[in-house]
Design a protein around this motif. Structure first.
Motif, PDB file in Angstrom:
ATOM      1  N   THR A  69      31.537  49.369  39.627  1.00 38.14           N
ATOM      2  CA  THR A  69      32.431  48.931  40.604  1.00 38.14           C
ATOM      3  C   THR A  69      33.884  49.319  40.308  1.00 38.14           C
ATOM      4  OG1 THR A  69      33.662  46.691  41.288  1.00 38.14           O
ATOM      5  CG2 THR A  69      32.935  46.712  38.969  1.00 38.14           C
ATOM      6  N   PRO A  70      34.726  49.477  41.444  1.00 40.26           N
ATOM      7  CA  PRO A  70      36.173  50.014  41.474  1.00 40.26           C
ATOM      8  C   PRO A  70      37.076  48.673  41.108  1.00 40.26           C
ATOM      9  CG  PRO A  70      35.432  49.852  43.898  1.00 40.26           C
ATOM     10  CD  PRO A  70      34.061  49.607  42.711  1.00 40.26           C
ATOM     11  N   ILE A  71      36.310  47.642  41.309  1.00 49.21           N
ATOM     12  CA  ILE A  71      37.222  46.498  41.163  1.00 49.21           C
ATOM     13  C   ILE A  71      37.591  46.028  39.685  1.00 49.21           C
ATOM     14  CG2 ILE A  71      37.262  43.945  41.749  1.00 49.21           C
ATOM     15  CD1 ILE A  71      35.218  44.457  43.943  1.00 49.21           C
ATOM     16  N   ILE A  72      39.130  45.790  39.513  1.00 45.21           N
ATOM     17  CA  ILE A  72      39.474  45.312  38.357  1.00 45.21           C
ATOM     18  C   ILE A  72      39.102  44.208  37.928  1.00 45.21           C
ATOM     19  CG2 ILE A  72      41.374  44.985  36.949  1.00 45.21           C
ATOM     20  CD1 ILE A  72      42.644  47.491  38.301  1.00 45.21           C
ATOM     21  N   LEU A  73      37.983  43.693  37.210  1.00 44.28           N
ATOM     22  CA  LEU A  73      37.546  42.584  36.923  1.00 44.28           C
ATOM     23  C   LEU A  73      38.308  41.742  35.733  1.00 44.28           C
ATOM     24  CD1 LEU A  73      33.915  43.084  37.758  1.00 44.28           C
ATOM     25  CD2 LEU A  73      35.652  41.838  39.086  1.00 44.28           C
ATOM     26  N   SER A  74      38.916  42.430  34.780  1.00 44.96           N
ATOM     27  CA  SER A  74      39.484  41.825  33.507  1.00 44.96           C
ATOM     28  C   SER A  74      40.693  40.633  34.036  1.00 44.96           C
ATOM     29  CB  SER A  74      40.194  42.892  32.947  1.00 44.96           C
ATOM     30  OG  SER A  74      40.840  42.342  31.809  1.00 44.96           O
ATOM     31  N   HIS A  75      40.288  39.672  33.347  1.00 40.28           N
ATOM     32  CA  HIS A  75      41.216  38.616  33.632  1.00 40.28           C
ATOM     33  C   HIS A  75      42.631  38.750  33.004  1.00 40.28           C
ATOM     34  CE1 HIS A  75      40.946  37.273  29.237  1.00 40.28           C
ATOM     35  NE2 HIS A  75      39.624  37.475  29.265  1.00 40.28           N
TER      36      HIS A  75
END
Length: 307
Positions: free
Chosen positions: A254-260
């Motif tokens: 995924t290219p989405i930054i998922l880190s909180h």
């Protein structure tokens, strides 16, 4: 090193899009921080009581209660059950940040953010080394310690040393001793630890990061195939480790930054001349074009363009 990485951070974006476009989210963040701060200062300074209180707890137009959920949790573990109005206010704030991203608070609301950003600017201008860098999980330990102290002492422990609250009270009643804590944060980030306070120690940021771990609003490296390895995004990101999985991901990642840990500050979008990044939502199924093998084989940047 890529020749483009030798250019001043964001220069390509400024030349391509213009200064305003290359700083749009930074400008919006400062306006947002000023807006929220001004709401609380209108009453004490000008007698316009649209909002009574501060970021810990407030009442807007005499109707809408808003309470910092971190304050509420401390109160509860300290053995003091909040009144219903405070609980409702905490739920409203918690739901909002759980949806839009907990650490949006850090970059778009918190009045200490301009202080730490100024410290980072000074750190870079002085050519300082990054200094002591605690592990990223340190702020979680600080968060746990704050809650433990609250439970043991029966107090809202963090409020005794919270630079956010002290800055607010100082602006209303005069800074006095409160300057000590604000200046200490600034000097800590300049001389001891690059981006150390917000990135490694602040329990408020840790709390809101956990609160928004599954939030909808996200930054995506949707156009990562166009990345020219200028390193500007890493240079401006206050949590540079969140970029790597999205930008350097393999085919299908995924290219989405998922880190909180991501604060959704938007600076990576500002400075990227190749328009790699954009705001989206966590369920965006648009696949990102894969980078070529040469680009994916490059080591994770961090030293070539100091953040």
């Amino acid at each position: 090193m890529n020749d483009k990485a030798r250019l001043p951070v964001g220069q390509e974006a400024v030349e391509k899009f213009g200064w305003l476009r290359a700083h749009r989210f930074l400008i919006l963040r400062r306006l947002s921080q000023l807006f929220f701060l001004s709401l609380f200062l209108l009453g004490p300074w000008f007698g316009i009581w649209w909002v009574k209180g501060n970021l810990s707890g407030s009442l807007t137009f005499g109707i809408l209660p808003l309470t910092d959920p971190f304050i509420t949790v401390q109160s509860m573990v300290a053995g003091h059950w909040p009144e219903l109005t405070a609980l409702i206010g905490a739920v409203i704030v918690a739901v909002a940040y759980a949806l839009i991203g907990g650490r949006v608070y850090c970059s778009w609301v918190c009045p200490i953010n301009p202080v730490t950003d100024a410290a980072h600017w000074a750190h870079e201008k002085l050519g300082m080394q990054k200094g002591w860098q605690p592990k990223r999980g340190t702020r979680l330990w600080v968060l746990a310690m704050v809650l433990a102290v609250s439970a043991l002492t029966g107090t809202i422990a963090w409020e005794f040393v919270n630079p956010i609250s002290m800055l607010h009270r100082g602006l209303i009643f005069g800074m006095g001793f409160a300057w000590t804590f604000v200046v200490a944060v600034f000097l800590f980030d300049v001389f001891l630890s690059r981006r150390g306070w917000c990135g490694h120690l602040c329990p408020v940021g840790a709390f809101y990061g956990l609160l928004g771990a599954k939030s909808l609003l996200r930054v995506s490296a949707a156009n990562r195939a166009a990345c020219d390895d200028c390193m500007d995004c890493f240079a401006v990101c206050p949590e540079m480790h969140v970029i790597t999985p999205a930008l350097r991901g393999k085919d299908g990642d995924t290219p989405i930054i998922l880190s909180h840990d991501c604060t959704n500050c938007g600076r990576c979008i500002d400075v990227c001349a190749m328009d790699v990044f954009a705001f989206t939502h966590r369920f965006d199924a648009t696949p990102a074009p894969a980078r070529d093998d040469r680009a994916r084989s490059k080591p994770t940047p961090g030293a070539s363009r100091a953040a």
